[in-house]
Enzyme design. Structure first.
Site, PDB file in Angstrom:
ATOM      1  N   SER A  90       0.856  -1.173   0.000  1.00  0.00           N
ATOM      2  CA  SER A  90       0.000   0.000   0.000  1.00  0.00           C
ATOM      3  C   SER A  90       0.887   1.215   0.000  1.00  0.00           C
ATOM      4  O   SER A  90       2.081   1.115   0.253  1.00  0.00           O
ATOM      5  CB  SER A  90      -0.874  -0.019   1.265  1.00  0.00           C
ATOM      6  N   ARG A 339      -0.718  -4.165  -6.723  1.00  0.00           N
ATOM      7  CA  ARG A 339      -1.933  -4.779  -6.162  1.00  0.00           C
ATOM      8  C   ARG A 339      -3.130  -4.055  -6.728  1.00  0.00           C
ATOM      9  O   ARG A 339      -3.102  -2.830  -6.877  1.00  0.00           O
ATOM     10  CB  ARG A 339      -1.891  -4.657  -4.631  1.00  0.00           C
ATOM     11  N   THR A 366     -15.089  -2.113   0.783  1.00  0.00           N
ATOM     12  CA  THR A 366     -15.719  -1.053   1.557  1.00  0.00           C
ATOM     13  C   THR A 366     -14.841   0.180   1.565  1.00  0.00           C
ATOM     14  O   THR A 366     -13.854   0.259   2.261  1.00  0.00           O
ATOM     15  CB  THR A 366     -15.909  -1.536   2.993  1.00  0.00           C
ATOM     16  N   CYS A 493      -0.905  -7.123 -16.754  1.00  0.00           N
ATOM     17  CA  CYS A 493      -0.304  -7.884 -15.659  1.00  0.00           C
ATOM     18  C   CYS A 493       1.007  -7.216 -15.264  1.00  0.00           C
ATOM     19  O   CYS A 493       1.887  -7.053 -16.099  1.00  0.00           O
ATOM     20  CB  CYS A 493      -0.039  -9.329 -16.064  1.00  0.00           C
ATOM     21  N   CYS A 518       3.730 -14.543 -10.594  1.00  0.00           N
ATOM     22  CA  CYS A 518       2.539 -13.856 -10.093  1.00  0.00           C
ATOM     23  C   CYS A 518       2.784 -13.158  -8.765  1.00  0.00           C
ATOM     24  O   CYS A 518       3.405 -13.726  -7.856  1.00  0.00           O
ATOM     25  CB  CYS A 518       1.412 -14.876  -9.947  1.00  0.00           C
ATOM     26  N   CYS A 521      -1.788  -9.853  -7.455  1.00  0.00           N
ATOM     27  CA  CYS A 521      -2.432  -8.543  -7.460  1.00  0.00           C
ATOM     28  C   CYS A 521      -3.904  -8.627  -7.813  1.00  0.00           C
ATOM     29  O   CYS A 521      -4.659  -7.735  -7.468  1.00  0.00           O
ATOM     30  CB  CYS A 521      -1.711  -7.580  -8.403  1.00  0.00           C
ATOM     31  N   CYS A 524      -5.682  -9.469 -13.247  1.00  0.00           N
ATOM     32  CA  CYS A 524      -6.137 -10.253 -14.408  1.00  0.00           C
ATOM     33  C   CYS A 524      -7.558 -10.761 -14.206  1.00  0.00           C
ATOM     34  O   CYS A 524      -8.370 -10.756 -15.141  1.00  0.00           O
ATOM     35  CB  CYS A 524      -5.191 -11.421 -14.673  1.00  0.00           C
TER      36      CYS A 524
END
Lengths: 549, 283
Positions: A90, A339, A366, A493, A518, A521, A524
Site C-alpha cells: 500500500s 496490487r 468497503t 499484468c 505472479c 495482485c 487479471c
C-alpha cells in the site's frame, strides 16, 4: 460483446494450459483413484482468512473482548504469505483514529508509525509542467495528523500484538475452499492441498489441506478475494449494490540522495501521463525510517478503454517527469510490487454478512465514498456475546475505519463521466479501434523493464504445481483476447505472467502462463475482457516477499 | 536391526544459514552473507541488499527459513525414526528468537523435541562455522547423540564447513555429501556425491553425516502438524552453558555488491575476436 466461440475441452491445436482441479475435478480424474482425500478437521471459535490489517485487527479486538469478559476464545488466522506482511502492499498514509481505539498505547508498544505528515503537496501534471493545487485545511485530501507508513511493517507489528494476545497465526497456509453446513451456512474453510504436480496429478508428497471449522468465519482477503468471489454468488451479496470499480496500484521503494530527502512530505498528482479519459494518479511519500527512503507509486483505474495501455509502463514513464527526476536522480530502487485496489464508494458495498460469517476489510470493497475518493479500510469487529453463538445476527458489530489517503485523491465525479452499470472488463475497446501506445524504453536508472522489477518483488512459487491462474476455457485466450484485444493481459499484468508466444509447430500463437511470476495482485481476474481467468490460491507460502511495502 | 547400545539420538542439526537462490542461477547476484540467517523455503527469490555501512546485508524483515539441505537432513532423520532404527530425533538451531519458528517446522515434520541455542545481536552477526561446530560438539556430548545429520552447506554463505569441523572436534567419522545412507549392523553405509561420481564408504557410529540434494525429498510440514508441534518441547540453552565462546576470530572488513555486469559485444569474425581480446589486454 463479441460472440465467443468456445470449446469444452482443448482441441488438438490448443495446447493444454489449465490443469487445476477447480476446472478438472479430481473425482472424475483416473489419476486420483484410490488417493486418500479425507481431511483432518479442527475446531476454533473464529477463523479469519487473511492476516492483513483487517484480519489482524479483528483478531486483536476479539481477543481483547474475550479477555475483558474472561471468556476463552480460540481465534485462528490463516494467511497465504510465508510471513505476516509479505503480501501487504500500500502507499500508505494512515490515519491513526482506529488504531488509537484498538491499541491506545501503540506508541509505547513500538508501532512503526515513524513519519507524521509534515508537508502535503498536490499537483496536476502535464508532459512538461507541474501545476500545484493548494490543499486547504478541511479538504479531505489534507493529510495533516496522519502518518506515512510502510504498511507491511505495520501489519507485521499487528501480528506480534495479536500473538501476544493468544491469537493463533498460521502464515504459509492459504484458505483454498469455503466449507458449508447442510443448511447452506458457512462452516469454516479448508487450507490448500500440497504436492500436486504441474500436470494436475498427485505427487509422492501429496497431502490434503486441513479443515478449520468455526462458529464464525471472517474473510479478510483484500481487494477481490477469491473466496469472497464465491461468497458473492453463494449468498447473492451483490444484488442490491453497484458493481465494484477497481484500479491497479504499482509501487516502488527508493533510497534517494540524502540532500533530496524531506521526511514527512506527501505528494500526490493527477494528469500526465494518463489522458483525460483514464483515471489515475501518483503518490510519493518521504519516509522517516533511518535511511533516506521514499515510497512512490502510480494508480491506474481499471476501467481504461485502450487495450494497448500498460499500467506498468505508465508508472515507469511517469517517473521521468521533470518534477520527479531531481528527487530520483542518484537514487537506488530497492523494491517493487503491485496490487489491485477498490475504487467504488458506499454504493458498491455489498451485503457483508451471511450465515456463518462475514466479509471484512477490502474484501467487501468497503471504501467510504467522499467528494474526494480516498481509499479506506473498513474493519469490522464483532463481539461474540456468548460462545454458543452460531448465528451471526446475534452479534454486535463495531466498526473502525482506517482511512488511507493514498493516490488519486481527486473525485472520479469531477474528472470522469460517472459510469455505474458496467464492470471493468467490458470497458476494453477492440484493438482495431485503438492506437498502440509508444512507450519510451526504460533507461535502467529511473525507469526499468518488467522482469527486473518482478525480480525485486521477491516473488516465487513451487514450480511443480498446477498454474493458479486458471482458465475456464483454454481456447478463449487466442480466439478472443488475442484476436479482438491483441492480448491485453500481456500489458495489464504487472508481473509478466501472460505471454503470447508462437506455437512450436505450425502457425499461430498460444498463451503461456508464467505462474511463478505472479504477485497476487488480482488484476487479471478483474480486467480479463473474456472473464475467462479465475485466480485461485496457489500452494501456501508462494507469492511475493514484500518487506515493508 | 539394533546394536546392543542402540542408536538413541539422531540429532538433526539445522544449519542456521540460508539464502535465496537454490540450485538456480542467482538473478540478483547476491553477495555473500556474513550474518547468520535461517531459511526454509527453497527458491525464495529475495533481493538482498548491502547495508549502507557496508558491514553486511540488510536482514531486518527478510524472510528467514530453514536451509534447504537442512530440510533434507531433518527428513532423513525422521525416515530413520519411522523405520524404527532410531529412538529419538532432536532438532537444534543456533540464533535469535526467530529460529524457534524453524525448529517448530522440524518438529512439525516429525522431530521429537528441539533445542534452541540462543545467540543474538552482535554475536549472531559474527557467528561462523567454527563456533557453531563447537556448540554442536558440546551438545552432542551432553545429549549422548549417536548420529548427527546436517545439511551439507548453508545457501547464504556456502561455507560447507560445519559438518566437517563438528566431526573433527568430536573425533568422529564423517560421511559428507550423502546421497544415500543405510544403517548396517553397527556401521553406516554412506554413498557420497563426489566430482568423479559416487563414492561408497562405511563408517562406524557415532558419526556425522551431511546431506546432499538427492538424499530425499522432504515432506511438507502440514498445518495439523504445525499445530501439534506447538505442544512439543523446545529447550533454551546458551553457548556459555555449554562452555563455548562464540567470539569470532574473523573480522569482516567490507561487504559489496558484485560489479554490474557489462554488456557484451558481438563480433563478426575470429580475427575481430582476437583483436578485441588483445585490446582488452587479455591475450
Amino acid at each position: 460483446a463479441p460472440q465467443v466461440y468456445s470449446t469444452r475441452c482443448s482441441s488438438s491445436t490448443v495446447p493444454r494450459i489449465t490443469t487445476h482441479y477447480t476446472v478438472y475435478p479430481r473425482d472424475k480424474d483416473p489419476r486420483w483413484e484410490g488417493v486418500e482425500m479425507e481431511r483432518f478437521a479442527d475446531e476454533a471459535d473464529v477463523v479469519i482468512v487473511g492476516g492483513g490489517p483487517a484480519g489482524l485487527s479483528a483478531a486483536i479486538r476479539l481477543k481483547q473482548l474475550a479477555n475483558q469478559h474472561e471468556k476463552e476464545l480460540r481465534v485462528c488466522v490463516v494467511e497465504k504469505a510465508s510471513q505476516i506482511g509479505a503480501h501487504t502492499l500500500s502507499g500508505a498514509c494512515l490515519e491513526a483514529t482506529a488504531l488509537n481505539e484498538l491499541i491506545p498505547d501503540w506508541k509505547e508498544r513500538g508501532a512503526p508509525l515513524n513519519t507524521p505528515v509534515t508537508e502535503d503537496k498536490f499537483s496536476i501534471l502535464t508532459e512538461k509542467y507541474r501545476i500545484p493545487v493548494p490543499i486547504l485545511p478541511g479538504l479531505p485530501m489534507n493529510n495533516h495528523g496522519n502518518y506515512l507508513v510502510r504498511l507491511g511493517n505495520f501489519v507485521r507489528w499487528l501480528g506480534e500484538q495479536a500473538e501476544e494476545l493468544g491469537v493463533e497465526l498460521y502464515p504459509g497456509y492459504a484458505a483454498a475452499e469455503v466449507l458449508f453446513h447442510e443448511d447452506g451456512s458457512v462452516k469454516g474453510i479448508a487450507t490448500n492441498d500440497v504436492g500436486i504436480g504441474k500436470d494436475g496429478s498427485p505427487k509422492d508428497v501429496f497431502e490434503r489441506g486441513m479443515e478449520l471449522h468455526a462458529k464464525v468465519t471472517l474473510f479478510g482477503e483484500g481487494c477481490h478475494g477469491h473466496l469472497a468471489k464465491q461468497l458473492y454468488k453463494q449468498f447473492n451479496l451483490r444484488e442490491n449494490c453497484e458493481p465494484q470499480t477497481y484500479a491497479i496500484g504499482l509501487k516502488e521503494l527508493w533510497v534517494i540522495d540524502e540532500k533530496k530527502w524531506r521526511p514527512g512530505r506527501a505528494e500526490h498528482s493527477v494528469g500526465w501521463p494518463l489522458n483525460r479519459n483514464t483515471y489515475g494518479g501518483s503518490f510519493l511519500y518521504h519516509l522517516n525510517e533511518g535511511e533516506p527512503l521514499v515510497a512512490l507509486g502510480f494508480v491506474v483505474g481499471l476501467d481504461y478503454t485502450n487495450p494497448y495501455l500498460s499500467p506498468f509502463r505508465e508508472f515507469q514513464r511517469w517517473k521521468h517527469h521533470p518534477s520527479l527526476m531531481s528527487t530520483l536522480e542518484g537514487g537506488n530502487r530497492i523494491a517493487y510490487g503491485a496490487r489491485a485496489l477498490n475504487e467504488g464508494g458506499f454504493q458498491s458495498i455489498p451485503k457483508l454478512t451471511f450465515p456463518g460469517g462475514m466479509l471484512i476489510g477490502c474484501s467487501p470493497h468497503t471504501h467510504t465514498h467522499n467528494k474526494s475518493a480516498f481509499f479506506t479500510f473498513l474493519l469490522l469487529f464483532f463481539f461474540v456475546s456468548c460462545l454458543q453463538i452460531t448465528i451471526f445476527t446475534q452479534s454486535t458489530i463495531y466498526c473502525y475505519i482506517y482511512i488511507q489517503r493514498a493516490p488519486s485523491c481527486l473525485s472520479r465525479h469531477s474528472l470522469l463521466q460517472w459510469v455505474s452499470d458496467i464492470s471493468h472488463h467490458s470497458f476494453l475497446k477492440p484493438a482495431k479501434d485503438c492506437a498502440p501506445i509508444e512507450y519510451p524504453k526504460p533507461d535502467g536508472k529511473i525507469s526499468f523493464d518488467l522482469l527486473s522489477s518482478v525480480a525485486l518483488s521477491g516473488t516465487n512459487h513451487e514450480h511443480d504445481q498446477p498454474p493458479h491462474l486458471t482458465l475456464k476455457d483454454d481456447s478463449v485466450p487466442v480466439a478472443q483476447n488475442l484476436a479482438v484485444y491483441d492480448g491485453p493481459e500481456q500489458r495489464f499484468c504487472p508481473a509478466g505472467v501472460y505471454e503470447y508466444v508462437p506455437l512450436e509447430t505450425g502457425d499461430g500463437m498460444r498463451l503461456q502462463i508464467n505462474a511463478q511470476n505472479c504477485v497476487h495482485c488480482k488484476t487479471c481476474d478483474i480486467k480479463d475482457p473474456s472473464q475467462n481467468i479465475n485466480w485461485v490460491v496457489p500452494e501456501g507460502s508462494g507469492g511475493p516477499a514484500y518487506n515493508g511495502m | 536391526m539394533h546394536r546392543s547400545s542402540e542408536v538413541k539420538h539422531v540429532a538433526s542439526y539445522l544449519n542456521t544459514r540460508g539464502c535465496e537462490c537454490f540450485g538456480q542461477p542467482c538473478e540478483s547476484h547476491c553477495p555473500v552473507l556474513t550474518d547468520r540467517t535461517i531459511h526454509v523455503q527453497l527458491k525464495t527469490f529475495i533481493k538482498i541488499r548491502v547495508k549502507p555501512d557496508r558491514t553486511g546485508v540488510v536482514t531486518d524483515g527478510v524472510k528467514h527459513s530453514m536451509n534447504p539441505f537442512c530440510e533434507i537432513a531433518v527428513e532423513e532423520a525422521i525416515k530413520l525414526k519411522e523405520k524404527k532404527l532410531v529412538k529419538e530425533v532432536v532438532a537444534v538451531s543456533c540464533g535469535p528468537q526467530q529460529v524457534q519458528e524453524t525448529i517448530r517446522t522440524a518438529l512439525a515434520m516429525g522431530a521429537d523435541r528441539g533445542i534452541h541455542v540462543e545467540v543474538s545481536g552482535k554475536d549472531y552477526e559474527t557467528l561462523g562455522p567454527l563456533q557453531v561446530s563447537k556448540i554442536f560438539a558440546a551438545l552432542a556430548k551432553k545429549e549422548q547423540a549417536d548420529l548427527i545429520i546436517l545439511g551439507k552447506q548453508a545457501i547464504d554463505d556456502d561455507c560447507n564447513q560445519t559438518g566437517q569441523m563438528t566431526a573433527a572436534l568430536l573425533d568422529w567419522p564423517q560421511g559428507t555429501f550423502a546421497s544415500e545412507m543405510t544403517l548396517e549392523a553397527d556401521k553406516l553405509k554412506v554413498v557420497r556425491e563426489v566430482d568423479g561420481g559416487l563414492e561408497t564408504i562405511k563408517i562406524k557410529l557415532p558419526a556425522v553425516v551431511t546431506a546432499d540434494l538427492r538424499l530425499n525429498t522432504p515432506r511438507y510440514a502440514t498445518l495439523p502438524n504445525i499445530m501439534k508441534a506447538k505442544k512439543k518441547k523446545i529447550a533454551n540453552v546458551k553457548p556459555a552453558d555449554l562452555g563455548v565462546d562464540v567470539c569470532s576470530r574473523l573480522e569482516v572488513l567490507k561487504v559489496d555488491e558484485p560489479p554490474q555486469r557489462q554488456a557484451g559485444v558481438k563480433v563478426e569474425t575470429v580475427d575481430d575476436l582476437v583483436g578485441k581480446l588483445k585490446e582488452a589486454g587479455r591475450v
